[in-house]
Write an enzyme that holds these catalytic residues in place. Structure first.
Site, PDB file in Angstrom:
ATOM      1  N   HIS A  26       0.830  -1.209   0.000  1.00 56.59           N
ATOM      2  CA  HIS A  26       0.000   0.000   0.000  1.00 56.59           C
ATOM      3  C   HIS A  26       0.865   1.260   0.000  1.00 56.59           C
ATOM      4  O   HIS A  26       0.682   2.146  -0.828  1.00 56.59           O
ATOM      5  CB  HIS A  26      -0.913  -0.026   1.236  1.00 56.59           C
ATOM      6  CG  HIS A  26      -1.793   1.168   1.391  1.00 56.59           C
ATOM      7  ND1 HIS A  26      -3.159   1.094   1.300  1.00 56.59           N
ATOM      8  CD2 HIS A  26      -1.510   2.473   1.628  1.00 56.59           C
ATOM      9  CE1 HIS A  26      -3.677   2.306   1.480  1.00 56.59           C
ATOM     10  NE2 HIS A  26      -2.687   3.158   1.686  1.00 56.59           N
ATOM     11  N   GLU A  27       1.802   1.330   0.934  1.00 54.53           N
ATOM     12  CA  GLU A  27       2.646   2.534   1.040  1.00 54.53           C
ATOM     13  C   GLU A  27       3.597   2.655  -0.142  1.00 54.53           C
ATOM     14  O   GLU A  27       3.804   3.753  -0.667  1.00 54.53           O
ATOM     15  CB  GLU A  27       3.401   2.542   2.369  1.00 54.53           C
ATOM     16  CG  GLU A  27       2.502   2.548   3.600  1.00 54.53           C
ATOM     17  CD  GLU A  27       1.421   3.617   3.602  1.00 54.53           C
ATOM     18  OE1 GLU A  27       1.598   4.670   2.945  1.00 54.53           O
ATOM     19  OE2 GLU A  27       0.387   3.403   4.245  1.00 54.53           O
ATOM     20  N   HIS A  31       1.971   4.169  -3.128  1.00 48.79           N
ATOM     21  CA  HIS A  31       1.874   5.631  -3.107  1.00 48.79           C
ATOM     22  C   HIS A  31       3.124   6.262  -3.721  1.00 48.79           C
ATOM     23  O   HIS A  31       3.022   7.179  -4.539  1.00 48.79           O
ATOM     24  CB  HIS A  31       1.694   6.144  -1.668  1.00 48.79           C
ATOM     25  CG  HIS A  31       0.299   6.007  -1.144  1.00 48.79           C
ATOM     26  ND1 HIS A  31      -0.792   6.613  -1.731  1.00 48.79           N
ATOM     27  CD2 HIS A  31      -0.174   5.326  -0.077  1.00 48.79           C
ATOM     28  CE1 HIS A  31      -1.878   6.317  -1.046  1.00 48.79           C
ATOM     29  NE2 HIS A  31      -1.536   5.534  -0.032  1.00 48.79           N
TER      30      HIS A  31
END
Length: 160
Positions: free
Chosen positions: A72-73, A76
């Site tokens: 997820h991170e 980004h």
């Protein structure tokens, strides 16, 4: 740094290498820190190319961090590198999650946050009681904010 943190670093870099293969691009390794606080599992700092993980939630949810939080991170950062500044969980990020990271693009975690929940203060309106964070409570005390109930729309007052 403990072995779990080393595992998370290795997983982050492994995901990055796999993304490079799929995207046909090279990226520098992000700075990885374990200093995220509060209820947030992790955060990506786009400009400084940095990922911050919450060490308390990591210790309590190691498999979920490996499976979900790390991709997820990293997604980004990769979305920022490929598309510039776009909506944080918008279509570009969602495609990065599903097509490149191979993970369902969920925007929030569902971890038990009891161990990281900060002090709260009791407030009330006409219809019920509310719990305000210490930050919001201090804003009320300094007369910098007035909070209202989302149901009855009345201002909240501290419960004595």
């Amino acid at each position: 740094m403990d072995s779990l943190q080393h595992t998370i670093i290795a997983r982050t870099l492994n995901c990055l290498r796999q993304a490079e293969q799929k995207l046909g691009k090279r990226f520098s390794d992000p700075v990885i820190r374990f200093n995220q606080r509060g209820k947030i599992a992790g955060s990506a700092r786009l400009q400084s190319w940095e990922i911050r993980y919450n060490p308390v939630l990591l210790a309590e949810n190691p498999q979920a961090f490996l499976d979900e939080v790390v991709p997820h991170e990293l997604a980004h950062l990769l979305t920022f590198a490929c598309y510039g500044r776009v909506k944080p969980h918008g279509p570009e990020w969602q495609r990065m999650m599903s097509e490149v990271m191979g993970v369902s693009p969920r925007t929030t975690h569902s971890f038990d946050i009891a161990s990281v929940r900060g002090q709260t203060f009791r407030y009330q309106c006409q219809c019920r009681e509310h719990q305000l964070t210490i930050r919001r409570h201090h804003k009320v005390m300094r007369q910098q904010a007035i909070y209202h109930c989302t149901q009855c729309h009345q201002p909240l007052t501290q419960k004595t």
